[in-house]
Design a protein around this motif. Structure first.
Motif, PDB file in Angstrom:
ATOM      1  N   ARG A  84      -6.235   8.475  -7.192  1.00  0.00           N
ATOM      2  CA  ARG A  84      -6.528   8.121  -5.800  1.00  0.00           C
ATOM      3  C   ARG A  84      -7.295   9.262  -5.161  1.00  0.00           C
ATOM      4  O   ARG A  84      -6.870  10.406  -5.194  1.00  0.00           O
ATOM      5  N   TRP A  96       0.647   4.567  -2.362  1.00  0.00           N
ATOM      6  CA  TRP A  96       0.462   5.941  -1.868  1.00  0.00           C
ATOM      7  C   TRP A  96       1.544   6.852  -2.447  1.00  0.00           C
ATOM      8  O   TRP A  96       1.276   8.004  -2.774  1.00  0.00           O
ATOM      9  N   LYS A 118       0.836  -1.201   0.000  1.00  0.00           N
ATOM     10  CA  LYS A 118       0.000   0.000   0.000  1.00  0.00           C
ATOM     11  C   LYS A 118       0.871   1.251   0.000  1.00  0.00           C
ATOM     12  O   LYS A 118       0.579   2.227  -0.682  1.00  0.00           O
ATOM     13  N   LYS A 144      -8.636   9.817  -1.431  1.00  0.00           N
ATOM     14  CA  LYS A 144      -8.497   9.275  -0.072  1.00  0.00           C
ATOM     15  C   LYS A 144      -7.915   7.878  -0.173  1.00  0.00           C
ATOM     16  O   LYS A 144      -6.813   7.709  -0.662  1.00  0.00           O
ATOM     17  N   ASP A 145      -8.636   6.854   0.274  1.00  0.00           N
ATOM     18  CA  ASP A 145      -8.125   5.484   0.257  1.00  0.00           C
ATOM     19  C   ASP A 145      -8.659   4.661  -0.918  1.00  0.00           C
ATOM     20  O   ASP A 145      -8.468   3.452  -0.955  1.00  0.00           O
ATOM     21  N   GLU A 157      -2.609  11.652  -3.792  1.00  0.00           N
ATOM     22  CA  GLU A 157      -4.048  11.926  -3.777  1.00  0.00           C
ATOM     23  C   GLU A 157      -4.409  13.049  -4.740  1.00  0.00           C
ATOM     24  O   GLU A 157      -3.734  14.076  -4.808  1.00  0.00           O
TER      25      GLU A 157
END
Length: 108
Positions: free
Chosen positions: A36, A14, A10, A38-39, A19
Motif C-alpha cells: 500500500r 489499512w 477499507k 497512500k490509498d 503503508e
C-alpha cells in the motif's frame, strides 16, 4: 481470471497492509506480494524476475516503482514494466479497493 477478496472493509485493509510494508499473501495456489502506497494497493509477484530475489524487502520510490534489493532493478508497480535492468516484466495483478475490502484478480 479468478478474484480473491481480502478483508471486509477499507479499515480491515489499512490494518492488514500498513503503508509501505510489503506483505505476502496466498491466493489459491499463488503467492502474491501486496503493497500500500497512500490509498493505492498494488499486488505483484513476490520474487524479482531477474534473479528470483525476494521483493518482500524491496524499496519503493516516488515514481511508484519497486526496486529489487539484490541488483536494484526497478519495475513499474502499475504495469510491471522494467524501468532499469534487463529481464522480463514483473507480473502485476489488478486490485480494487472498495467498502467491502480488497479484490485481487489473478489470471488462470
Amino acid at each position: 481470471m479468478r478474484e480473491f477478496q481480502l478483508g471486509n472493509s477499507k479499515k480491515d485493509i489499512w490494518e492488514m497492509i500498513p503503508e509501505r510494508k510489503i506483505k505476502k499473501v496466498r491466493l489459491g495456489d499463488k503467492e502474491v506480494a501486496v503493497l500500500r502506497l497512500k490509498d493505492t494497493i498494488y499486488a505483484f509477484e513476490p520474487f524479482c524476475p531477474h534473479r528470483g530475489a525476494s521483493l518482500l524487502t524491496a524499496f519503493t520510490n516516488s515514481k511508484e516503482e519497486i526496486i529489487c534489493p539484490l541488483h536494484q532493478y526497478r519495475f513499474d508497480l502499475k504495469t510491471g514494466q522494467v524501468k532499469s535492468g534487463y529481464c522480463r516484466e514483473m507480473e502485476v495483478y489488478p486490485c480494487s479497493l472498495g467498502e467491502n475490502g480488497l479484490t485481487i484478480t489473478i489470471p488462470q
